[in-house]
Design a protein around this motif. Structure first.
Motif, PDB file in Angstrom:
ATOM      1  N   GLU A   1       0.849  -1.264   0.046  1.00  0.00           N
ATOM      2  CA  GLU A   1       0.021   0.073   0.009  1.00  0.00           C
ATOM      3  C   GLU A   1       0.895   1.202  -0.065  1.00  0.00           C
ATOM      4  OE1 GLU A   1      -3.202   2.066   3.220  1.00  0.00           O
ATOM      5  OE2 GLU A   1      -3.181  -0.144   2.943  1.00  0.00           O
ATOM      6  N   LYS A   2       1.854   1.247   0.966  1.00  0.00           N
ATOM      7  CA  LYS A   2       2.968   2.432   0.680  1.00  0.00           C
ATOM      8  C   LYS A   2       3.448   2.688  -0.542  1.00  0.00           C
ATOM      9  CE  LYS A   2       3.890   2.764   5.768  1.00  0.00           C
ATOM     10  NZ  LYS A   2       5.073   2.658   6.851  1.00  0.00           N
ATOM     11  N   ALA A   3       3.810   1.473  -1.100  1.00  0.00           N
ATOM     12  CA  ALA A   3       4.570   1.546  -2.515  1.00  0.00           C
ATOM     13  C   ALA A   3       3.528   2.044  -3.439  1.00  0.00           C
ATOM     14  CB  ALA A   3       5.228   0.255  -2.911  1.00  0.00           C
ATOM     15  N   ALA A   4       2.213   1.805  -3.389  1.00  0.00           N
ATOM     16  CA  ALA A   4       1.285   2.389  -4.497  1.00  0.00           C
ATOM     17  C   ALA A   4       1.350   3.884  -4.165  1.00  0.00           C
ATOM     18  CB  ALA A   4       0.059   1.791  -4.293  1.00  0.00           C
ATOM     19  N   GLN A   5       1.125   4.125  -2.776  1.00  0.00           N
ATOM     20  CA  GLN A   5       0.837   5.361  -2.592  1.00  0.00           C
ATOM     21  C   GLN A   5       2.242   6.513  -3.115  1.00  0.00           C
ATOM     22  OE1 GLN A   5       0.504   5.864   1.781  1.00  0.00           O
ATOM     23  NE2 GLN A   5      -1.631   5.407   1.592  1.00  0.00           N
ATOM     24  N   TYR A   6       3.488   6.082  -2.792  1.00  0.00           N
ATOM     25  CA  TYR A   6       4.493   6.634  -3.283  1.00  0.00           C
ATOM     26  C   TYR A   6       4.608   6.796  -5.029  1.00  0.00           C
ATOM     27  CZ  TYR A   6       6.700   6.510   1.186  1.00  0.00           C
ATOM     28  OH  TYR A   6       6.807   6.515   2.608  1.00  0.00           O
ATOM     29  N   ALA A   7       4.150   5.553  -5.488  1.00  0.00           N
ATOM     30  CA  ALA A   7       3.982   5.482  -7.028  1.00  0.00           C
ATOM     31  C   ALA A   7       3.139   6.640  -7.494  1.00  0.00           C
ATOM     32  CB  ALA A   7       3.631   4.340  -7.521  1.00  0.00           C
ATOM     33  N   SER A   8       1.899   6.758  -6.685  1.00  0.00           N
ATOM     34  CA  SER A   8       1.057   7.975  -7.215  1.00  0.00           C
ATOM     35  C   SER A   8       1.443   9.342  -6.991  1.00  0.00           C
ATOM     36  CB  SER A   8      -0.401   7.589  -6.480  1.00  0.00           C
ATOM     37  OG  SER A   8      -0.145   8.091  -5.068  1.00  0.00           O
ATOM     38  N   LYS A   9       2.272   9.190  -5.983  1.00  0.00           N
ATOM     39  CA  LYS A   9       2.745  10.805  -5.544  1.00  0.00           C
ATOM     40  C   LYS A   9       3.929  11.111  -6.626  1.00  0.00           C
ATOM     41  CE  LYS A   9       2.127  11.038  -0.792  1.00  0.00           C
ATOM     42  NZ  LYS A   9       2.576  10.794   0.690  1.00  0.00           N
ATOM     43  N   GLN A  10       4.673   9.899  -7.124  1.00  0.00           N
ATOM     44  CA  GLN A  10       5.701  10.366  -7.826  1.00  0.00           C
ATOM     45  C   GLN A  10       4.928  10.551  -9.120  1.00  0.00           C
ATOM     46  OE1 GLN A  10       8.094   6.746  -8.835  1.00  0.00           O
ATOM     47  NE2 GLN A  10       9.432   7.923 -10.139  1.00  0.00           N
ATOM     48  N   ALA A  11       4.106   9.948  -9.677  1.00  0.00           N
ATOM     49  CA  ALA A  11       3.274  10.259 -10.938  1.00  0.00           C
ATOM     50  C   ALA A  11       2.961  11.727 -10.885  1.00  0.00           C
ATOM     51  CB  ALA A  11       2.251   9.477 -11.268  1.00  0.00           C
ATOM     52  N   VAL A  12       2.266  12.169  -9.705  1.00  0.00           N
ATOM     53  CA  VAL A  12       1.862  13.392  -9.847  1.00  0.00           C
ATOM     54  C   VAL A  12       3.054  14.670  -9.653  1.00  0.00           C
ATOM     55  CG1 VAL A  12       0.811  15.191  -8.190  1.00  0.00           C
ATOM     56  CG2 VAL A  12      -0.337  13.145  -8.451  1.00  0.00           C
ATOM     57  N   LEU A  13       4.188  14.098  -9.229  1.00  0.00           N
ATOM     58  CA  LEU A  13       5.278  15.157  -9.028  1.00  0.00           C
ATOM     59  C   LEU A  13       5.879  15.290 -10.489  1.00  0.00           C
ATOM     60  CD1 LEU A  13       7.024  14.465  -5.883  1.00  0.00           C
ATOM     61  CD2 LEU A  13       5.839  16.250  -6.481  1.00  0.00           C
ATOM     62  N   GLU A  14       5.999  14.156 -11.206  1.00  0.00           N
ATOM     63  CA  GLU A  14       6.465  13.952 -12.606  1.00  0.00           C
ATOM     64  C   GLU A  14       5.564  14.975 -13.584  1.00  0.00           C
ATOM     65  OE1 GLU A  14       6.768   9.812 -13.621  1.00  0.00           O
ATOM     66  OE2 GLU A  14       8.639   9.571 -12.608  1.00  0.00           O
ATOM     67  N   GLU A  15       4.226  14.738 -13.296  1.00  0.00           N
ATOM     68  CA  GLU A  15       3.373  15.609 -14.192  1.00  0.00           C
ATOM     69  C   GLU A  15       3.538  17.193 -14.044  1.00  0.00           C
ATOM     70  OE1 GLU A  15      -1.479  16.477 -14.310  1.00  0.00           O
ATOM     71  OE2 GLU A  15      -0.699  14.280 -13.956  1.00  0.00           O
ATOM     72  N   ARG A  16       3.846  17.455 -12.781  1.00  0.00           N
ATOM     73  CA  ARG A  16       3.867  18.889 -12.349  1.00  0.00           C
ATOM     74  C   ARG A  16       5.319  19.475 -12.916  1.00  0.00           C
ATOM     75  NH1 ARG A  16       2.798  20.033  -6.104  1.00  0.00           N
ATOM     76  NH2 ARG A  16       2.933  22.087  -6.891  1.00  0.00           N
ATOM     77  N   VAL A  17       6.295  18.418 -13.064  1.00  0.00           N
ATOM     78  CA  VAL A  17       7.597  18.845 -13.400  1.00  0.00           C
ATOM     79  C   VAL A  17       7.629  19.210 -14.985  1.00  0.00           C
ATOM     80  CG1 VAL A  17      10.073  18.049 -13.868  1.00  0.00           C
ATOM     81  CG2 VAL A  17       9.157  17.981 -11.746  1.00  0.00           C
ATOM     82  N   ALA A  18       6.902  18.113 -15.745  1.00  0.00           N
ATOM     83  CA  ALA A  18       6.474  18.353 -16.998  1.00  0.00           C
ATOM     84  C   ALA A  18       5.924  19.459 -17.408  1.00  0.00           C
ATOM     85  CB  ALA A  18       5.692  17.006 -17.643  1.00  0.00           C
ATOM     86  N   VAL A  19       5.106  20.007 -16.645  1.00  0.00           N
ATOM     87  CA  VAL A  19       4.242  21.328 -16.753  1.00  0.00           C
ATOM     88  C   VAL A  19       5.294  22.488 -16.705  1.00  0.00           C
ATOM     89  CG1 VAL A  19       2.380  22.758 -15.700  1.00  0.00           C
ATOM     90  CG2 VAL A  19       1.796  20.555 -16.086  1.00  0.00           C
ATOM     91  N   LEU A  20       6.062  22.304 -15.633  1.00  0.00           N
ATOM     92  CA  LEU A  20       6.988  23.496 -15.405  1.00  0.00           C
ATOM     93  C   LEU A  20       7.890  23.546 -16.665  1.00  0.00           C
ATOM     94  CD1 LEU A  20       7.746  23.076 -11.709  1.00  0.00           C
ATOM     95  CD2 LEU A  20       6.443  24.813 -12.663  1.00  0.00           C
ATOM     96  N   GLU A  21       8.464  22.350 -17.131  1.00  0.00           N
ATOM     97  CA  GLU A  21       9.543  22.308 -18.140  1.00  0.00           C
ATOM     98  C   GLU A  21       8.783  22.900 -19.620  1.00  0.00           C
ATOM     99  OE1 GLU A  21      10.409  18.292 -18.436  1.00  0.00           O
ATOM    100  OE2 GLU A  21      12.054  18.292 -16.946  1.00  0.00           O
ATOM    101  N   ARG A  22       7.594  22.618 -19.601  1.00  0.00           N
ATOM    102  CA  ARG A  22       6.644  23.113 -20.631  1.00  0.00           C
ATOM    103  C   ARG A  22       6.567  24.741 -20.708  1.00  0.00           C
ATOM    104  NH1 ARG A  22       1.133  21.160 -21.294  1.00  0.00           N
ATOM    105  NH2 ARG A  22       1.896  20.196 -19.437  1.00  0.00           N
TER     106      ARG A  22
END
Length: 94
Positions: free
Chosen positions: A44-65
């Motif tokens: 469950e913790k691994a799934a939570q970290y994976a979802s947080k990582q996906a959100v952070l990657e999306e935010r970084v992509a927006v900032l890069e754009r």
């Protein structure tokens, strides 16, 4: 050999088997259940970290754009923020 040794060994083996069935087997079952619960919690913790990582990657992509699309405008806005703000009194005097 002592003739009492054979019955004593037989009774000891029987008691050892009973002890193993009554105490050792449930103890192993309890340990197995604890490990299963811990594995679920870790998954469950691994799934939570994976979802947080996906959100952070999306935010970084927006900032890069944002940075690559309007690099000059962003740099200009940042530089204007570095300048000290002009107070009202200074504006009125000028």
């Amino acid at each position: 050999m002592n003739p009492l040794l054979i019955p004593i060994l037989g009774i000891s083996c029987g008691l050892l088997a009973i002890f193993g069935g009554v105490f050792v087997k449930p103890w192993f079952k309890l340990k197995e259940q604890r490990m299963a619960v811990e594995a679920e919690m870790i998954a469950e913790k691994a799934a939570q970290y994976a979802s947080k990582q996906a959100v952070l990657e999306e935010r970084v992509a927006v900032l890069e754009r944002i940075i690559t699309d309007s690099g000059y405008e962003v740099a200009h806005a940042i530089e204007s923020l570095r300048e000290p703000p002009v107070s009202r009194i200074e504006k009125e005097e000028v």
